[in-house]
Design an enzyme around this catalytic site. Structure first.
Site, PDB file in Angstrom:
ATOM      1  N   TYR A   1      24.720  96.530 -21.440  1.00 37.48           N
ATOM      2  CA  TYR A   1      25.488  97.499 -20.648  1.00 37.48           C
ATOM      3  C   TYR A   1      25.146  98.917 -21.177  1.00 37.48           C
ATOM      4  CZ  TYR A   1      29.194 100.520 -18.601  1.00 37.48           C
ATOM      5  OH  TYR A   1      29.943 101.560 -17.844  1.00 37.48           O
TER       6      TYR A   1
ATOM      7  N   SER B   1      27.309 106.345 -18.759  1.00 40.96           N
ATOM      8  CA  SER B   1      28.618 105.998 -19.582  1.00 40.96           C
ATOM      9  C   SER B   1      28.727 106.416 -20.945  1.00 40.96           C
ATOM     10  CB  SER B   1      28.673 104.384 -19.560  1.00 40.96           C
ATOM     11  OG  SER B   1      29.780 104.095 -20.332  1.00 40.96           O
TER      12      SER B   1
END
Ligand code: NAD
Length: 252
Positions: A155, A142
């Site tokens: 995350y 990400s």
């Protein structure tokens, strides 16, 4: 292996980015295994590929954080389609929570899916890749792991871990003919992004953020699939250990 059909396994292949990658690799001539926790979604995507004349197997109901199920799934794919020589670790979950509100349960779940899952899959497929003397691993991380992201510490930490896993594994597996790279997507219009928008976690609408993006649009799952298709190709054999951002210029 040149000229022979190779098998690609895409985790989280039932939706969004994973779906686009599975369909693109099918178009490019790979036999595809579409693996997802969501059985119906996996079956839908595999059926879509088969309708276009491609060999595709749905592997549904597999939680990537369950090592025994991962090993079983890889065996199932090997028996049906041959050894997995392309692995795309795409399945992921996100959450938006203030740091002090993150529970052990939430932290552990995100790590289990986003980081343990790729670890288990890599261990399950690398022996077959070594035997073939050829392999391609692409980890979907990400862009938030490049920039940091408030309220997503768990995350972001999991995705930063995946980038580290990629770099180290690339060095270890290079001599075996296996490349390992990571694509950190940024702002791609998928069910995951729309769910964040609906919950008010984006700090504005998808359209608003698209206007702030240098290329003036949100990413499409196909943008990530195109980069992935290159990384798993024969001609990408000299590209390994790399972080290939696909984010419309939001991160440079
Ligand atoms: P999505 O929610 O649309 O799709 C994720 C898929 O993974 C779903 O089909 C889901 O069922 C599956 N999945 C979830 N947990 C699983 C588990 N434990 N085992 C097996 N399958 C599981 O999400 P997406 O936006 O397509 O995201 C795909 C990947 O890209 C994720 O790893 C995500 O973190 C990453 N990513 C997405 C964006 C974005 O802007 N959409 C940005 C950065 C990173």
């Amino acid at each position: 292996m040149t000229g022979q059909r190779r098998t690609a396994l895409v985790t989280g292949g039932g939706s969004g980015i994973g779906r686009a990658i599975a369909l693109r690799l099918a178009e490019d001539g790979f036999a595809t295994a579409v693996l997802d926790l969501d059985t119906e979604a996996a079956e839908r995507v595999a059926a879509e590929a088969r309708q276009k004349g491609h060999a595709s197997l749905a592997v549904g109901g597999v939680d990537v954080s369950d090592r025994a199920r991962v090993d079983e799934a890889v065996r199932q794919v090997r028996d049906a389609l041959g050894p997995v020589l392309v692995l795309v670790n795409n399945a992921g979950v996100s959450a938006t929570e203030g740091f002090l509100r993150i529970t052990d349960t939430s932290w552990n779940r995100i790590m289990a899916v986003n980081l343990n899952g790729p670890f288990y899959f890599c261990q399950a497929v690398v022996p077959g890749m070594k035997k073939a003397g050829w392999g391609r691993i692409v980890n979907i991380s990400s862009s938030s792991a490049q920039s940091g992201q408030p309220y997503m510490t768990h995350y972001v930490a999991s995705k930063a871990g995946l980038i580290g896993l990629t770099k180290s594994l690339a060095l270890e597996l290079g001599p075996a003919g296996i490349t390992v790279n990571t694509i950190p997507p940024g702002f791609v219009d998928t069910p995951m992004l729309r769910a964040s928008e609906e919950r008010g976690f984006l700090g504005g609408s998808v359209d608003h953020h698209a206007e702030l993006t240098p290329v003036r649009r949100a990413g499409r799952p196909e943008d990530i699939a195109a980069a992935c298709a290159f990384l798993v190709s024969e001609e990408a054999g000299y590209v390994t250990g790399q972080v290939i951002g696909v984010n419309g210029g939001r991160n440079t």
